[in-house]
Write a protein that holds these residues in place. Structure first.
Motif, mmCIF file in Angstrom:
data_model
loop_
_atom_site.group_PDB
_atom_site.id
_atom_site.type_symbol
_atom_site.label_atom_id
_atom_site.label_comp_id
_atom_site.label_asym_id
_atom_site.label_seq_id
_atom_site.Cartn_x
_atom_site.Cartn_y
_atom_site.Cartn_z
ATOM 1 N N ARG A 148 91.742 13.635 26.950
ATOM 2 C CA ARG A 148 90.252 12.862 26.575
ATOM 3 C C ARG A 148 89.974 13.624 25.292
ATOM 4 N NH1 ARG A 148 89.040 15.333 32.412
ATOM 5 N NH2 ARG A 148 91.413 15.986 32.126
ATOM 6 N N SER A 184 90.212 3.520 22.030
ATOM 7 C CA SER A 184 90.199 4.119 23.421
ATOM 8 C C SER A 184 91.028 3.434 24.342
ATOM 9 C CB SER A 184 88.724 4.197 23.768
ATOM 10 O OG SER A 184 88.567 4.874 24.827
ATOM 11 N N THR A 185 91.522 4.205 25.213
ATOM 12 C CA THR A 185 92.160 3.564 26.280
ATOM 13 C C THR A 185 91.936 4.163 27.659
ATOM 14 O OG1 THR A 185 94.037 5.428 26.182
ATOM 15 C CG2 THR A 185 94.292 3.546 24.741
ATOM 16 N N ALA A 186 92.407 3.491 28.828
ATOM 17 C CA ALA A 186 92.011 4.176 30.160
ATOM 18 C C ALA A 186 92.554 5.507 30.089
ATOM 19 C CB ALA A 186 92.394 3.136 31.060
ATOM 20 N N PRO A 189 90.771 8.212 26.835
ATOM 21 C CA PRO A 189 89.488 7.502 26.347
ATOM 22 C C PRO A 189 89.050 8.548 25.088
ATOM 23 C CG PRO A 189 89.056 8.791 28.278
ATOM 24 C CD PRO A 189 90.656 8.786 28.166
ATOM 25 N N VAL A 191 85.575 9.373 23.754
ATOM 26 C CA VAL A 191 84.187 9.245 23.728
ATOM 27 C C VAL A 191 83.382 9.756 22.349
ATOM 28 C CG1 VAL A 191 82.331 10.208 25.137
ATOM 29 C CG2 VAL A 191 84.503 9.848 26.220
#
Length: 239
Positions: A148, A184-186, A189, A191
């Motif tokens: 992340r 961004s990817t699942a 992500p 942020v």
């Protein structure tokens, strides 16, 4: 004799059950957090101390700040590991492929990135900084595809002798949300964390660039919600 045995069986079973239950209790994995940046992160980088205490005070104790360096006393005890290198530019870190070895040492689940200040200070433009971000993100995901990534819209700056620096920060920060959304990817992500709004380089730095205590508190407060949200996601990185 028989009565005594019958009377003792439940107690024995309870004791055995308790031991078995204890054997299956596994502590939650610590979330490995890598603060990545320049002197704003590293020297002394007291927002790291503020953030660490804020997280723990709110019950987020399964955390481990990681990195290739340790520093910043900040008048308190806290986890001082980080990868903040004074004077470093995002473009240089990317061009010289410095990040992969740092990642191999830190093995982060979450990376907090506040980079670009030195690039802009030296006249490097938005596109070059975003390209460097892109390479760093690729390297982070190559190391761990479910990392992340928390990417800062960097704090304002107004150093003496650089009248255009403030506007360069505005231009970069304006471009970051769209750039991040496209990448961004699942699984990993990106942020965006707004570190710009509400930060006053006249009041919150000692030289137009490097934060004082009020600035560190503001930076920590901005990081906190995003890190707390990351803590709500189970750790899935390789151990």
């Amino acid at each position: 004799m028989t009565v005594r045995r019958v009377g003792r069986v439940p107690a024995i079973l309870v004791a055995i059950s308790a031991v078995v239950a204890m054997a299956w209790v596994v502590p939650p994995p610590q979330l490995r957090i890598l603060p990545l940046g320049d002197s704003i992160t590293g020297a002394p980088g007291c927002w790291r101390a503020e953030l660490w205490h804020r997280l723990r005070e709110r019950g987020h104790t399964a955390i481990d700040f990681v990195g290739t360096r340790t520093g910043g006393s900040c008048g308190t005890t806290y986890d001082r590991d980080h990868a903040g290198y004074s004077g470093f530019r995002a473009t240089v870190i990317a061009r010289e492929n410095l990040l992969p070895s740092w990642l191999a040492t830190a093995r982060p689940d979450v990376v907090l990135i506040h980079l670009g200040t030195n690039d802009l200070w030296h006249g490097v433009g938005t596109e070059a900084v975003l390209a460097a971000y892109g390479k760093l993100v690729e390297q982070i995901r190559a190391h761990n595809p479910v990392t992340r990534i928390l990417l800062a819209q960097i704090i304002p700056m107004a150093p003496r002798g650089c009248a255009s620096c403030g506007q360069r920060v505005v231009a970069l920060n304006r471009a970051i949300p769209g750039w991040a959304a496209a990448r961004s990817t699942a699984r990993s992500p990106i942020v965006v964390v707004d570190q710009w709004t509400g930060f006053d380089p006249a009041a919150d730095t000692n030289d137009g660039v490097h934060p004082v205590d009020s600035g560190f508190r503001k930076i920590a407060a901005r990081w906190f919600p995003a890190v707390a949200a990351a803590l709500a996601t189970p750790v899935t990185s390789p151990r």
